[in-house]
Write a protein that holds these residues in place. Structure first.
Motif, PDB file in Angstrom:
ATOM      1  N   ALA A 264      12.751  -4.237  -6.889  1.00 26.42           N
ATOM      2  CA  ALA A 264      12.132  -4.977  -5.429  1.00 26.42           C
ATOM      3  C   ALA A 264      10.630  -4.968  -5.306  1.00 26.42           C
ATOM      4  N   ILE A 265      10.260  -3.714  -6.025  1.00 23.03           N
ATOM      5  CA  ILE A 265       8.722  -3.646  -5.552  1.00 23.03           C
ATOM      6  C   ILE A 265       7.874  -4.847  -6.586  1.00 23.03           C
ATOM      7  N   CYS A 266       8.564  -5.079  -7.743  1.00 22.83           N
ATOM      8  CA  CYS A 266       7.888  -5.790  -8.584  1.00 22.83           C
ATOM      9  C   CYS A 266       8.139  -7.148  -8.031  1.00 22.83           C
TER      10      CYS A 266
ATOM     11  N   ALA B 106       0.621  -1.136  -0.026  1.00 20.60           N
ATOM     12  CA  ALA B 106      -0.069   0.046   0.135  1.00 20.60           C
ATOM     13  C   ALA B 106       0.911   1.350  -0.079  1.00 20.60           C
ATOM     14  N   GLN B 107       2.093   1.183   0.735  1.00 16.61           N
ATOM     15  CA  GLN B 107       2.849   2.357   0.792  1.00 16.61           C
ATOM     16  C   GLN B 107       3.695   2.490  -0.492  1.00 16.61           C
ATOM     17  N   GLN B 108       3.921   1.473  -1.222  1.00 13.26           N
ATOM     18  CA  GLN B 108       4.665   1.441  -2.344  1.00 13.26           C
ATOM     19  C   GLN B 108       4.148   1.747  -3.661  1.00 13.26           C
ATOM     20  N   GLN B 109       2.731   1.997  -3.703  1.00 13.40           N
ATOM     21  CA  GLN B 109       2.165   2.091  -5.136  1.00 13.40           C
ATOM     22  C   GLN B 109       2.282   3.511  -5.466  1.00 13.40           C
TER      23      GLN B 109
ATOM     24  N   HIS C 141      20.754   6.156 -10.960  1.00 12.44           N
ATOM     25  CA  HIS C 141      19.831   5.217 -11.977  1.00 12.44           C
ATOM     26  C   HIS C 141      19.800   3.568 -11.553  1.00 12.44           C
ATOM     27  N   GLN C 142      20.757   3.166 -11.289  1.00 12.03           N
ATOM     28  CA  GLN C 142      20.877   1.782 -10.888  1.00 12.03           C
ATOM     29  C   GLN C 142      20.427   1.446  -9.600  1.00 12.03           C
ATOM     30  N   GLU C 143      20.418   2.468  -8.633  1.00 11.77           N
ATOM     31  CA  GLU C 143      19.684   2.369  -7.500  1.00 11.77           C
ATOM     32  C   GLU C 143      18.133   2.246  -7.440  1.00 11.77           C
TER      33      GLU C 143
ATOM     34  N   GLU D  49       5.419  -9.923  -7.034  1.00 14.64           N
ATOM     35  CA  GLU D  49       5.086 -11.636  -7.530  1.00 14.64           C
ATOM     36  C   GLU D  49       4.815 -12.243  -6.070  1.00 14.64           C
ATOM     37  N   ARG D  50       5.794 -11.852  -5.118  1.00 19.16           N
ATOM     38  CA  ARG D  50       5.650 -12.584  -4.011  1.00 19.16           C
ATOM     39  C   ARG D  50       4.177 -12.511  -3.331  1.00 19.16           C
ATOM     40  N   LEU D  51       3.430 -11.446  -3.382  1.00 19.29           N
ATOM     41  CA  LEU D  51       2.302 -11.531  -3.064  1.00 19.29           C
ATOM     42  C   LEU D  51       1.392 -12.276  -3.546  1.00 19.29           C
ATOM     43  N   ALA D  52       1.596 -12.599  -5.100  1.00 15.44           N
ATOM     44  CA  ALA D  52       0.700 -13.490  -5.613  1.00 15.44           C
ATOM     45  C   ALA D  52       0.908 -14.927  -5.557  1.00 15.44           C
TER      46      ALA D  52
END
Length: 557
Positions: A336-338, A182-185, A327-329, A342-345
Motif C-alpha cells: 500500500a505504501i508503494c 512523511a509519516q510512512q517513510q 506476514h501477509q498483513e 506511485e500515486r504521488l508520482a
C-alpha cells in the motif's frame, strides 16, 4: 407573472388579498405603514428563511400564498413537470405556512415540498431587487456576479467551476498523501526489513501446526516403537498364547455350539468378525513398527524451525500460529505504501493537466466577460446620461492573471470605474460616487440586467432612495419602459415614479382595539390622483397639488 397574493396573520397584516396585473405597478404609502410587507411575504413564498417573528401576535400561524400565471414560462413548466408538481391549468400556487414556534411548511400546487424547492422554482418566477443593492455594488465579488448575470455564460462558469473542483480535489489528495508519505517513510523501512525477514523464513500456511505434530511424534518415537511392538506380540506374534489365538479358539467353539443351538449364531459371527479385526489391527501395527524410525537429525531440524518460528512470533508480538497471517498483513501494508508512492508520482502529472484545463476554461470565461464588460459599460454609460448624469462615464476593468490563485469563479479581478464630472479621471466606484449617484448607477445596472435575464416578474423595493427632481422622472420612465416587456412591481416614495405606473396600490396602517393593522388596496383613477397629490404636498392636499397630480399622471402615464 404574479397574479395573486393572499396573506393571513403575517407581521402586522391580519388578512390581505390582492390581484396583480401586467406592466408596471407602484406601491406607495405613508412612512412606516409597511409598504414592503407584500415583498416580504413574497420572499417567504420563494423559500427565504422564516422565523417566529413572521407570525402576527396572538395568531397560531402565518399563511401566505402567491399565485403565478406560467403560460409563457417554459422553464417553470419544465421544473414542475420534472418534479411532478404541475397543475391542470397554467397556474402555479406557492404557499408557505409559518407556525408561532418558527417552524414552517412549504407547498407547490398543494404538494408538500422543501423551502429549497420553493427557492429553486422561484428563480424562474420572480426576482427581487432590494433597497440596499447599491451598497452591494461597491463589493468586487458582487460586481463580478452582475457582469456574469449580464453575460449569461452559465456553461462557461460551470466548466470553470468544475475544472477548479477537480483541480482542488487532486490538490487535497496530494496534500494528504504527502503528509501520509512523511509519516510512512520510517514505517516503510521497518516493514521492508520485517517482510524480508519473514520472506526468508518462508513459513507456509498451517506449517507451524504440522511441525508441532511431527516434532511431537519424533520426540516420542522410541516410546511409540517399543509400545507398538509389545502390543503386536500380545495380539498376534508372541511365542506363547496370543490374543488372536485365544479369540480364534473361542470363535471356533461358538461355531460348534451354534450348530446345536442357532440362537448362538449371532455371537459366533461377532467373534469371527473380532478375529478378523484383531488380525487387521495386527497387520497395520506391524506396518507401523516397520516404518517407524528413530531420526535424530530430522528431530534436530524440526527443533530449529520450531524455535525460529516461536522466536519470530515473539519478535512480532503475535501467536506463532498467526505468523503467516501477520506476514501477509505487513506485506499488504508495504505494498500500500508503494502504491501511495506511485500515486504521488502520478499526481504531479494529473495536477498539471488539471491546472492547464482549468486555465483554458478560465481564459474562455475571461474573454466572454471582457466582451460583456464592453457592452455593459456602454449601456450603463447611456443610462447614466438618462438619469441626469450627463457627464458620467462608466467602465468595467477586468484583470486576468494566470498566476493568480485559481478559484471557482476564474482568475479575473474586476473593478467598476466611474467619472461623474468633466475632466475627472476614471476611479473606482467606491471612491467617487455619492449616495445618490450610486443609487442611480445601481438602478441602471439592475434594469439592464433584468432586461437581459428576462425574469417574468421584477420587484424593486425602494431602489430610488436618494433620487429626486428630474432624475426621479427619468427613473419612472425607465421602469415604465421595462414594464412594457416585463411585470414590474416598484415600492416607491417618489410621485414621478408612482405616476409612471400602470397600476398602483396604497398601503395604510390603522390602529383598532389597541392592535395595529396594515391594509393594502388597489387605487382607482381618482384614488391615484389623491395619492400622487399626497406624495407631492404631504397631508395638506390643495387644489394646486391635485392639479399637479393630474398633470403628472397625464404626462408620465
Amino acid at each position: 407573472m404574479l397574479s395573486g397574493l393572499t396573506i393571513s396573520n403575517f407581521a402586522i397584516v391580519s388578512e390581505l388579498e390582492t390581484q396583480w396585473h401586467a406592466g408596471m405597478t407602484a406601491i406607495t404609502g405613508e412612512t412606516g405603514a409597511g409598504k414592503s410587507i407584500a415583498i416580504d411575504a413574497l420572499s417567504l413564498c420563494l423559500g427565504e428563511r422564516a422565523d417566529a417573528g413572521a407570525v402576527r401576535p396572538g395568531a397560531k400561524q402565518a399563511d401566505i400564498s402567491a399565485r403565478f400565471d406560467i403560460t409563457h414560462l417554459p422553464k417553470a413548466q419544465q421544473y414542475l413537470q420534472e418534479h411532478m408538481l404541475e397543475s391542470d391549468d397554467n397556474e402555479c400556487l406557492l404557499r408557505r405556512v409559518i407556525a408561532k414556534n418558527g417552524r414552517s411548511k412549504s407547498y407547490i400546487n398543494g404538494a408538500a415540498v422543501t423551502a429549497a424547492q420553493l427557492k429553486e422554482l422561484g428563480q424562474y418566477l420572480l426576482s427581487i431587487h432590494g433597497q440596499h443593492a447599491h451598497q452591494l455594488l461597491l463589493k468586487n465579488d458582487h460586481q463580478l456576479h452582475l457582469l456574469d448575470e449580464y453575460a449569461g455564460h452559465k456553461t462557461l462558469l460551470d466548466n470553470t467551476a468544475s475544472a477548479f473542483d477537480h483541480y482542488q480535489t487532486l490538490q487535497r489528495e496530494l496534500k494528504a498523501l504527502e503528509a501520509k508519505h512523511a509519516q510512512q517513510q520510517a514505517q516503510k523501512q521497518l516493514l521492508e526489513y520485517q517482510v524480508a525477514e519473514l520472506d526468508e523464513f518462508a513459513l507456509e500456511e498451517d506449517e507451524f501446526e504440522q511441525i508441532e505434530i511431527e516434532h511431537n511424534t519424533l520426540s516420542h518415537a522410541q516410546h511409540l516403537l517399543e509400545g507398538s511392538q509389545k502390543q503386536l506380540y500380545a495380539l498376534y506374534e508372541g511365542d506363547e498364547q496370543t490374543i488372536s489365538g485365544a479369540l480364534q479358539h473361542s470363535a471356533n467353539a461358538m461355531v460348534e455350539l451354534a450348530a446345536i443351538d442357532p440362537a448362538l449364531e449371532g455371537i459366533a459371527n461377532m467373534l469371527n468378525e473380532a478375529c478378523v479385526q484383531v488380525e487387521e489391527a495386527s497387520r497395520e501395527l506391524r506396518g507401523y513398527c516397520d516404518n517407524t524410525e528413530l531420526d535424530p537429525e530430522r528431530l534436530s531440524q524440526l527443533d530449529q524451525r520450531l524455535a525460529s518460528a516461536i522466536s519470530l512470533a515473539r519478535k512480532h508480538m503475535v501467536n506463532p500460529k498467526e505468523l503467516v497471517t501477520h506476514h501477509q498483513e505487513i506485506k499488504a501494508s508495504l505494498e500500500a505504501i508503494c502504491v501511495d508512492d506511485e500515486r504521488l508520482a502520478q499526481l504531479d502529472t494529473e495536477i498539471n493537466d488539471a491546472l492547464a484545463l482549468y486555465q483554458q476554461h478560465s481564459e474562455e470565461l475571461s474573454k466572454s466577460r471582457q466582451d460583456a464588460a464592453t457592452a455593459l459599460s456602454e449601456l450603463i454609460g447611456t443610462s447614466m446620461h438618462e438619469l441626469s448624469m450627463e457627464n458620467g462615464r462608466f467602465a468595467i476593468e477586468l484583470d486576468n492573471d494566470s498566476v493568480r490563485a485559481p478559484s471557482r469563479l476564474g482568475q479575473d479581478r474586476i473593478e467598476f470605474l466611474v467619472s461623474t464630472n468633466p475632466g475627472q479621471p476614471m476611479q473606482p466606484l467606491s471612491k467617487v460616487a455619492s449616495g445618490g449617484e450610486l443609487s442611480r448607477i445601481s438602478l441602471a445596472i439592475q434594469v439592464i440586467i433584468a432586461q437581459r435575464v428576462t425574469t417574468p416578474t421584477l420587484i424593486f423595493d425602494e431602489v430610488d432612495v436618494g433620487i429626486s427632481g428630474p432624475t426621479a422622472s427619468a427613473v419612472g420612465k425607465l421602469l415604465r419602459r421595462l414594464g412594457e416587456s416585463t411585470q414590474v412591481i416598484c415600492v416607491t416614495h417618489l410621485p414621478q415614479v408612482a405616476c409612471s405606473a400602470m397600476n398602483q396600490f396604497f398601503v395604510a396602517k390603522e390602529v383598532a382595539n389597541d392592535e395595529t393593522y396594515t391594509q393594502m388596496k388597489a387605487l382607482s383613477s381618482q384614488g391615484r390622483v389623491d395619492e400622487i397629490a399626497r406624495l407631492l404636498g404631504g397631508d395638506n392636499i390643495s387644489a394646486t397639488t391635485l392639479a399637479n397630480a393630474k398633470e403628472l399622471i397625464a404626462a408620465y402615464g
